[in-house]
Design a protein around this motif. Sequence first.
Motif, mmCIF file in Angstrom:
data_model
loop_
_atom_site.group_PDB
_atom_site.id
_atom_site.type_symbol
_atom_site.label_atom_id
_atom_site.label_comp_id
_atom_site.label_asym_id
_atom_site.label_seq_id
_atom_site.Cartn_x
_atom_site.Cartn_y
_atom_site.Cartn_z
ATOM 1 N N SER A 9 118.330 22.608 30.913
ATOM 2 C CA SER A 9 117.630 23.144 32.083
ATOM 3 C C SER A 9 116.138 23.235 31.781
ATOM 4 O O SER A 9 115.738 23.498 30.650
ATOM 5 C CB SER A 9 118.172 24.531 32.440
ATOM 6 N N LYS A 10 115.300 23.042 32.826
ATOM 7 C CA LYS A 10 113.841 23.069 32.649
ATOM 8 C C LYS A 10 113.206 23.924 33.735
ATOM 9 O O LYS A 10 113.693 23.974 34.860
ATOM 10 C CB LYS A 10 113.272 21.647 32.707
ATOM 11 N N TRP A 11 112.094 24.611 33.392
ATOM 12 C CA TRP A 11 111.384 25.419 34.380
ATOM 13 C C TRP A 11 109.955 25.679 33.915
ATOM 14 O O TRP A 11 109.580 25.386 32.785
ATOM 15 C CB TRP A 11 112.112 26.736 34.625
ATOM 16 N N LYS A 12 109.163 26.248 34.807
ATOM 17 C CA LYS A 12 107.772 26.584 34.514
ATOM 18 C C LYS A 12 107.580 28.094 34.673
ATOM 19 O O LYS A 12 107.916 28.670 35.702
ATOM 20 C CB LYS A 12 106.828 25.843 35.459
ATOM 21 N N GLU A 13 107.045 28.740 33.623
ATOM 22 C CA GLU A 13 106.719 30.166 33.665
ATOM 23 C C GLU A 13 105.208 30.319 33.729
ATOM 24 O O GLU A 13 104.489 29.663 32.983
ATOM 25 C CB GLU A 13 107.232 30.879 32.412
ATOM 26 N N SER A 14 104.729 31.184 34.604
ATOM 27 C CA SER A 14 103.294 31.405 34.706
ATOM 28 C C SER A 14 103.001 32.886 34.858
ATOM 29 O O SER A 14 103.762 33.625 35.481
ATOM 30 C CB SER A 14 102.701 30.630 35.889
ATOM 31 N N ALA A 15 101.874 33.321 34.273
ATOM 32 C CA ALA A 15 101.423 34.705 34.379
ATOM 33 C C ALA A 15 99.954 34.684 34.772
ATOM 34 O O ALA A 15 99.128 34.081 34.086
ATOM 35 C CB ALA A 15 101.618 35.439 33.066
ATOM 36 N N LYS A 16 99.610 35.345 35.877
ATOM 37 C CA LYS A 16 98.231 35.394 36.351
ATOM 38 C C LYS A 16 97.768 36.839 36.379
ATOM 39 O O LYS A 16 98.434 37.710 36.955
ATOM 40 C CB LYS A 16 98.132 34.776 37.743
ATOM 41 N N ASN A 17 96.598 37.126 35.766
ATOM 42 C CA ASN A 17 96.087 38.497 35.733
ATOM 43 C C ASN A 17 95.010 38.702 36.787
ATOM 44 O O ASN A 17 94.632 37.760 37.514
ATOM 45 C CB ASN A 17 95.585 38.864 34.333
ATOM 46 N N ILE A 18 94.463 39.929 36.871
ATOM 47 C CA ILE A 18 93.512 40.278 37.920
ATOM 48 C C ILE A 18 92.167 39.584 37.744
ATOM 49 O O ILE A 18 91.353 39.562 38.677
ATOM 50 C CB ILE A 18 93.298 41.816 37.982
ATOM 51 N N PHE A 19 91.902 38.988 36.587
ATOM 52 C CA PHE A 19 90.640 38.307 36.337
ATOM 53 C C PHE A 19 90.697 36.822 36.700
ATOM 54 O O PHE A 19 89.724 36.100 36.519
ATOM 55 C CB PHE A 19 90.242 38.460 34.864
ATOM 56 N N GLY A 20 91.850 36.366 37.182
ATOM 57 C CA GLY A 20 91.976 34.981 37.598
ATOM 58 C C GLY A 20 92.464 34.036 36.525
ATOM 59 O O GLY A 20 92.551 32.830 36.743
ATOM 60 N N PHE A 21 92.780 34.548 35.325
ATOM 61 C CA PHE A 21 93.308 33.701 34.258
ATOM 62 C C PHE A 21 94.819 33.535 34.418
ATOM 63 O O PHE A 21 95.532 34.503 34.690
ATOM 64 C CB PHE A 21 93.006 34.301 32.887
ATOM 65 N N SER A 22 95.285 32.324 34.215
ATOM 66 C CA SER A 22 96.716 32.043 34.267
ATOM 67 C C SER A 22 97.149 31.371 32.979
ATOM 68 O O SER A 22 96.443 30.497 32.445
ATOM 69 C CB SER A 22 97.057 31.132 35.452
ATOM 70 N N GLU A 23 98.279 31.770 32.481
ATOM 71 C CA GLU A 23 98.883 31.126 31.316
ATOM 72 C C GLU A 23 100.207 30.537 31.754
ATOM 73 O O GLU A 23 101.036 31.215 32.359
ATOM 74 C CB GLU A 23 99.088 32.122 30.184
ATOM 75 N N VAL A 24 100.395 29.259 31.480
ATOM 76 C CA VAL A 24 101.560 28.545 31.993
ATOM 77 C C VAL A 24 102.336 27.939 30.834
ATOM 78 O O VAL A 24 101.750 27.350 29.924
ATOM 79 C CB VAL A 24 101.140 27.434 32.981
ATOM 80 N N HIS A 25 103.646 28.104 30.884
ATOM 81 C CA HIS A 25 104.545 27.505 29.899
ATOM 82 C C HIS A 25 105.539 26.612 30.631
ATOM 83 O O HIS A 25 106.080 27.001 31.663
ATOM 84 C CB HIS A 25 105.351 28.563 29.143
ATOM 85 N N ARG A 26 105.768 25.437 30.105
ATOM 86 C CA ARG A 26 106.909 24.631 30.547
ATOM 87 C C ARG A 26 107.974 24.759 29.472
ATOM 88 O O ARG A 26 107.741 24.432 28.322
ATOM 89 C CB ARG A 26 106.517 23.175 30.764
ATOM 90 N N ARG A 27 109.134 25.252 29.894
ATOM 91 C CA ARG A 27 110.176 25.570 28.929
ATOM 92 C C ARG A 27 111.472 24.858 29.279
ATOM 93 O O ARG A 27 111.667 24.387 30.410
ATOM 94 C CB ARG A 27 110.415 27.077 28.878
ATOM 95 N N SER A 28 112.373 24.812 28.321
ATOM 96 C CA SER A 28 113.696 24.229 28.560
ATOM 97 C C SER A 28 114.726 24.947 27.701
ATOM 98 O O SER A 28 114.408 25.541 26.673
ATOM 99 C CB SER A 28 113.698 22.723 28.267
ATOM 100 N N LEU A 29 115.946 24.876 28.146
ATOM 101 C CA LEU A 29 117.069 25.543 27.484
ATOM 102 C C LEU A 29 118.319 24.716 27.675
ATOM 103 O O LEU A 29 118.588 24.227 28.786
ATOM 104 C CB LEU A 29 117.276 26.940 28.087
#
Length: 279
Positions: A85-105
């Motif tokens: 399985s594959k998906w994309k995880e993202s976290a966006k903070n109040i300063f406009g920065f986003s960190e994105v991971h493409r993960r699989s299991l």
Amino acid sequence: GEGFNINPTLSLAKEWGRWVFGAGVGYLWRGKYDFGNIDENPFRIIKVEDYEPGDIFSLTGEVRYEMTPHLRGRLFGNYLWYEKSKWKESAKNIFGFSEVHRRSLKEGDLWLLGMGVQYRQKKWDCDLTLKGIFREKNKYDYVERWIVFDSFAFAFLTDTVSLTEERRNSHGDEWVGDLSVKYLLDEKTTLKSYFQALFITKNDYPSFSLHYQGRREKYSLGFGLRRVLIPHLEAEVYCKGFLMHDGERRFPALFGGGQTISERHYKGFSGGLMLTGRF
């Protein structure tokens, strides 16, 4: 959520005297969908998108033997193989920065083994089933990781790691016992009762690990009454309750750290009315 799924299955059965043999093979195509936000607070939003659940291949088999006109036994099994399985995880903070991971299991293969006994009389019947479910270790990898500011990627990291098997098995063994009894009051009325005991052993990780899951137990008890109203219409009223113990568990957060949930106890009750029409 759930995507569009297709599940073709082929089943065969053959009877030889008191013996019955059956086997089946199936394949489940699972469609892509979005989880949406899974953690939202004033400081950041975490969400899972473009989730592509892997397909599932299954094999089933069963053997039945009629010991007497009233007593029948059976052995059965099931095997499941999971695609990655594959998906994309993202976290966006109040300063406009986003960190994105493409993960699989890739989930570990599943094996189910069970046995059952059924006893029938003119006025009542009883069915007892015992089964065990065993899962192999999962495999994980991180495919890509990048950081985004106002939709522009200013740092990009590629981390193509092949699927790696987890160090210990994050799944506990599952044991299930089912007992159902039916009693025929008259030609139109049937009393029903049902009991289930579920045990899931703790997984192989130590209690201080972020992947630890303690033992779990659940006991369910239900009663019902079914009545034939007219030749092609039946009504059933039922009630059921459960007691559940969920052991302490720990799990890693999406972007570092971890969380611990202490052991908990639950109980619940439900009831309903069901109408069934036959044509």
